[in-house]
Enzyme design. Structure first.
Site, PDB file in Angstrom:
ATOM      1  N   HIS A 465       0.824  -1.208   0.000  1.00 57.37           N
ATOM      2  CA  HIS A 465       0.000   0.000   0.000  1.00 57.37           C
ATOM      3  C   HIS A 465       0.858   1.257   0.000  1.00 57.37           C
ATOM      4  CE1 HIS A 465      -3.668  -2.395   1.498  1.00 57.37           C
ATOM      5  NE2 HIS A 465      -3.626  -2.291   0.194  1.00 57.37           N
ATOM      6  N   GLU A 702      -5.711 -13.603 -22.006  1.00 58.14           N
ATOM      7  CA  GLU A 702      -4.823 -13.456 -20.838  1.00 58.14           C
ATOM      8  C   GLU A 702      -4.090 -14.747 -20.527  1.00 58.14           C
ATOM      9  OE1 GLU A 702      -6.800 -10.816 -17.679  1.00 58.14           O
ATOM     10  OE2 GLU A 702      -8.427 -12.083 -18.403  1.00 58.14           O
ATOM     11  N   ASP A 726      -1.801 -10.503 -16.974  1.00 56.89           N
ATOM     12  CA  ASP A 726      -1.980 -11.935 -16.730  1.00 56.89           C
ATOM     13  C   ASP A 726      -1.275 -12.782 -17.784  1.00 56.89           C
ATOM     14  OD1 ASP A 726      -3.403 -12.498 -14.333  1.00 56.89           O
ATOM     15  OD2 ASP A 726      -5.107 -11.430 -15.194  1.00 56.89           O
ATOM     16  N   ARG A 736       2.282 -12.566 -10.524  1.00 58.42           N
ATOM     17  CA  ARG A 736       2.400 -11.140 -10.837  1.00 58.42           C
ATOM     18  C   ARG A 736       2.573 -10.288  -9.593  1.00 58.42           C
ATOM     19  NH1 ARG A 736      -3.535  -9.670 -13.353  1.00 58.42           N
ATOM     20  NH2 ARG A 736      -3.282  -7.581 -12.540  1.00 58.42           N
ATOM     21  N   CYS A 773      -5.200  -4.143 -23.177  1.00 61.39           N
ATOM     22  CA  CYS A 773      -5.579  -3.289 -22.035  1.00 61.39           C
ATOM     23  C   CYS A 773      -4.720  -3.577 -20.813  1.00 61.39           C
ATOM     24  CB  CYS A 773      -7.061  -3.444 -21.711  1.00 61.39           C
ATOM     25  SG  CYS A 773      -7.516  -5.122 -21.267  1.00 61.39           S
TER      26      CYS A 773
HETATM   27  C1  PEP Z   1      -4.477  -7.962 -17.490  1.00 63.11           C
HETATM   28  O1  PEP Z   1      -4.409  -9.084 -16.978  1.00 63.11           O
HETATM   29  O2  PEP Z   1      -3.583  -7.473 -18.196  1.00 63.11           O
HETATM   30  C2  PEP Z   1      -5.673  -7.121 -17.251  1.00 63.11           C
HETATM   31  C3  PEP Z   1      -5.872  -6.001 -17.907  1.00 63.11           C
HETATM   32  O3  PEP Z   1      -6.524  -7.562 -16.290  1.00 63.11           O
HETATM   33  P1  PEP Z   1      -6.274  -7.394 -14.720  1.00 63.11           P
HETATM   34  O4  PEP Z   1      -5.032  -6.579 -14.536  1.00 63.11           O
HETATM   35  O5  PEP Z   1      -7.505  -6.746 -14.176  1.00 63.11           O
HETATM   36  O6  PEP Z   1      -6.135  -8.811 -14.276  1.00 63.11           O
HETATM   37 MG    MG Z   2      -6.187  -9.938 -16.079  1.00 65.11          MG
END
Ligand code: PEP
Ligand code: MG
Length: 844
Positions: A465, A702, A726, A736, A773
């Site tokens: 955080h 993903e 992901d 991650r 994204c």
């Molecule tokens: C991703 O996995 O890149 C993604 C955009 O989804 P999130 O980060 O919400 O898992």
């Molecule tokens: Mg994701």
């Protein structure tokens, strides 16, 4: 078997081989025995049960101590203790089985001596086993009478009788990771241990105590043990300590290699010095370059003295401190909401929740009942729980441990104001580089940013955080720099590079000048990009890429449009579930989707259906615990198993689409064709029922399986959006959230890029478009590369939009394609990054 009385001072009754149907029955029996012995009046059993409903009296190691509530002390005629022995055990709580149920009636604190003995017994597994198995009540009676201390009394600096000397040969000294292995081992050996360095000694069961010894490579220490099995215990502990050496040396060698690579020509982006100043490396946590003088934040770990008080007065003191801390947290939440936004303030909402944690409060009370002071008991309880959380090897839980300690310090300061003095008030006037062991979230949120240029911490992780708050505050920050940071001379100059995790020390005047020039150039570029942020992301030869923003709430839409976003490319709906603390109804969801669409006008909104699981846990959904949540029932898998979550969301979405605007629906974590087909069927059924318009239904790519089968999935999906966060995790098999591997979880890895290229190729076969994204889309170089690979849309954090657009406008499609071709042939992410600005990719 009739109970056997023992003990001259406190009435004590023992029932060997007791039988009970369940926990409540066992408590009632204990209560009835106390009534029969005349220690309490009838009704005390009910009080014991009420107490159990609000607090768990399981002490640990098969011992439970049911007793009445504080309000019912009037029911106690004289002190008494009853011991029920359950050889087969009684389930006290899931996972907790009681073999010795010690019912207590106490009007005064005379039972505390017995509780002290019980806590000592708990630490002696063999003795406890004897008591559980014995047929002789006298054995239990003797154990409860036995006042001999579990270990020979020793003065804090004195070693126990069995000793081994050892010289620390961990190159980075005793830092948090090996220290947590030591304390875990110390807790399991069953004999009292001590670690001494010079005049300072620590009980190795406490991680904090061990870290406070500040052991460096080359320090000679004495490990000592007491008790019956002292020699064997000491040898086991010593074995654990020495076996870690090889691992520590290997880690240090790897870190040195990384530092050398970074120091040479540095394939990493960021500023590079002209000379060769000393370099320390950590993990990048908040981007940017900061120059300043080092200010070391003295450890705020105050010595908490053990000052026992009367239990009733102690309870009132603890309660008052908790009430005042709650009020203080409300102020902090309010202030953080106004300064940094509700998202960051949520950190403190979660912290405030810890103040109501029954386990924590019960544990504190249990320690107080053992005869300890309020502050000491609270501190021990917080430390025990935090150490347990931090030691589980899960970065998310480790971050919770930091929160727990943070809020724990606040309560301590309320119990005893002397324990609350921090040193953040002593910051120098000139913006400094703040160096600390770790920074608590509340320290970070309340930093005077006029006095801090950048942050470097010895511990911590990029997902903590504190790191999140540093990013919001725009403070360049490096975490996990190692304990060597704390030994730096205060007042020296340092340059913190929050993009690459590097800390340069004592730079020359030429280096400082170059860093200042770099900062000025970055500011100039940023201003130029911002000026043109409304222009489209169109290459010099007219190839246009759509630019979206990742936005979850209607009140964020205006800002993302002001940054130049052309729509919302990813709305993560799990935040609707996380923020409310309960599942939002269909109507509530509908309202939010409509507000998003209205704020966007005729621009597109891509809503991703619920992606719960993995790092996004929603406590109120009560989903089963999974060993590997990232590989478990998450995303689409959960939606298909939980129509109660999927259907209301789809209904809300189709109702929103019916009211006008451009809506697209996207499913997360698709791994197979049947999943996609089943979800589409559900969409179509709900759409038809609501007579809503057909909207594009796409999927996130993903998982490598989805990328590899994109040519099949594309027949059934209207579009793809690649989640590089992901996809990187699953391709490289790197959690991650693991700070240890943060620098290796690189989305520019050629293996990840090849999967994205394969996705584009699969989509083209059916004329589908592909977006990205995940985080890579917001990195200007990554965005350029993705455009060269053939991606049509990029969606990112709103702040990243101006720089990404500028990067794409600055080049032509042919260069980007050439760049992509070279990146796909590269061997490592470093080789890909080295293409940034190289040869024919010069203008990209
Ligand atoms: C991703 O996995 O890149 C993604 C955009 O989804 P999130 O980060 O919400 O898992
Ligand atoms: Mg994701």
């Amino acid at each position: 078997m009739p109970p056997t009385p023992i003990g001259p001072t406190v009435e004590t009754l023992i029932r060997i081989d007791a039988r009970a149907a369940n926990k409540e029955d066992a408590i009632r029996q204990a209560g009835q025995l106390l009534v029969a012995a005349g220690c309490v009046v009838p009704g005390y059993e009910e009080s014991m049960i009420r107490r159990e409903q609000v607090a768990n009296t399981f002490l640990g190691s098969g011992v439970a101590i049911p007793h009445g509530t504080g309000d019912d002390k009037g029911l106690v005629r004289r002190d008494g203790i009853v011991v029920l022995q359950f050889a087969d055990g009684i389930e006290w709580n899931p996972g907790q089985v009681a073999h010795l149920v010690v019912g207590i009636a106490a009007g005064s604190d005379s039972h505390i001596a017995i509780l002290r003995r019980l806590t000592r017994l708990i630490q002696n597994e063999a003795r406890l086993r004897d008591l559980i198995g014995t047929r002789d009540p006298e054995t239990i009676a003797a154990a409860l009478r036995d006042d001999a201390p579990a270990a020979p009394a020793a003065d804090a600096a004195e070693d126990y009788p069995e000793r081994i000397e050892w010289t620390v040969d961990y190159p980075a000294g005793l830092h948090a990771r090996p220290a947590s292995v030591w304390s875990e081992s110390a807790r399991s050996v069953g004999s009292p241990l001590r670690v001494r360095h010079g005049a300072e000694a620590a009980d190795p069961r406490s991680l904090v105590a061990l870290l406070q010894l500040g052991l460096k490579a080359g320090d000679t220490i004495v490990l000592s043990a007491a008790g019956g099995n002292a020699r064997a215990a000491l040898e086991r502990f010593h074995g654990v300590v020495t076996r870690l050496t090889a691992q520590e040396k290997a880690d240090a060698a790897r870190a040195a290699e990384k530092a050398a690579a970074a120091a040479s020509k540095g394939p990493l982006k960021g500023w590079t010095p002209v000379g060769t100043p000393r370099l320390m490396t950590g993990v990048a946590a908040s981007p940017g370059l900061a120059i300043g003088r080092i200010h070391i934040l003295a450890a705020t770990e105050a010595e908490v003295a053990d000052r026992p008080v009367d239990l009733v007065a102690g309870g009132a003191l603890l309660n008052g401190a908790l009430v005042r801390t709650r009020a203080q947290m409300e102020g902090l939440i309010d202030d953080t909401t106004r300064r940094l936004g509700a998202g960051d303030a949520a950190i403190f909402v979660a912290q405030a929740g810890l103040l109501d944690d029954t386990d924590l409060i019960t544990l504190t009370c249990q320690i107080m009942v053992e005869g300890h002071g309020v502050a000491w008991s609270w501190h021990q309880a917080v430390e025990q729980m935090a150490t347990r959380l931090a030691g589980l090897g899960n970065p998310v839980l480790a971050a919770r441990a930091a929160d727990l300690r943070d809020v724990g310090r606040r309560v301590l300061a309320q119990i005893d104001p002397e324990l609350g003095t921090g040193t953040l008030g002593d910051l120098p006037e000139e913006p400094c580089i703040l160096v600390a062991g770790d920074l608590s979230p509340s320290d970070t949120a309340t930093l005077d940013i006029g006095r801090v240029a950048g942050i470097a911490t010895a511990l911590g992780g990029p997902t903590s955080h504190s790191a999140i708050l540093a990013r919001t505050l725009g403070l360049p920050s490096v975490v996990a720099g190692g304990p060597g940071l704390l030994a730096l001379p205060p007042g020296g100059t340092a340059i913190v590079d929050g993009d690459t995790g590097r800390i340069w020390l004592d730079p020359s005047e030429a280096d400082l000048e170059s860093a200042r020039a770099w900062l000025a150039e970055r500011a100039r570029l940023r201003a130029a990009e911002e000026e043109k942020r409304a222009n489209p992301a169109e290459t010099k030869d007219g190839h246009r890429v759509a630019i979206g923003a990742n936005v979850n709430r209607p009140d964020q839409v205006a800002f993302c449009l002001s940054q130049g976003a052309e729509g919302v490319g990813l709305m993560r709906t799990e935040f609707l579930f996380l923020e409310r603390g309960e599942t939002p109804s269909e109507d509530e969801q509908y309202t939010v989707y409509r507000e998003m669409m209205e704020a966007l006008g005729d621009r597109p909104l891509i809503v991703r259906t619920l992606d719960i699981g993995g790092d996004k846990q929603v406590p109120h959904l009560d989903l089963p615990h999974e060993e590997n949540p990232f590989l478990g029932v998450r995303g689409a898998r959960l939606l298909l198993r939980r129509p109660d979550l999927l259907d209301p969301q789809l209904r809300a979405l189709y109702r929103a689409a019916k009211a006008g605007g451009e809506l697209l629906i996207m499913f997360p974590m698709i791994t197979s064709l049947p999943e996609l087909i089943a979800l589409r069927q559900r969409c179509e059924a709900i759409r038809a029922e609501l007579e809503a318009p057909v909207v594009p239904v796409g999927i996130m790519v993903e998982v490598p399986a989805a990328a590899v089968q994109s040519h099949i999935l594309a027949e059934h999906a209207d579009f793809f959006s690649v989640g590089t966060n992901d996809l990187t995790q699953y391709t490289l098999a790197i959690d991650r959230q693991n700070p240890e591997l943060a620098s290796e979880a690189d989305s520019l890895h050629p293996a990840v890029l090849r999967l994205i290229a394969q996705t584009v190729e699969g989509a083209r076969r059916h004329g589908r478009w592909v977006g990205v994204c995940g985080g890579l889309a917001g990195d200007p170089f990554g965005a350029a590369l993705l455009t060269g690979i053939g991606v049509d849309e990029l969606s990112m954090t709103p702040r990243d939009v101006p720089a990404v657009k500028a990067r794409i406008r600055n080049t032509d499609l042919a260069s980007l394609r050439a760049l992509a071709a070279r990146a796909l042939e590269a061997g490592t992410p470093e080789a890909v990054r080295a293409l940034d600005g190289a040869a024919d990719g010069k203008d990209v």
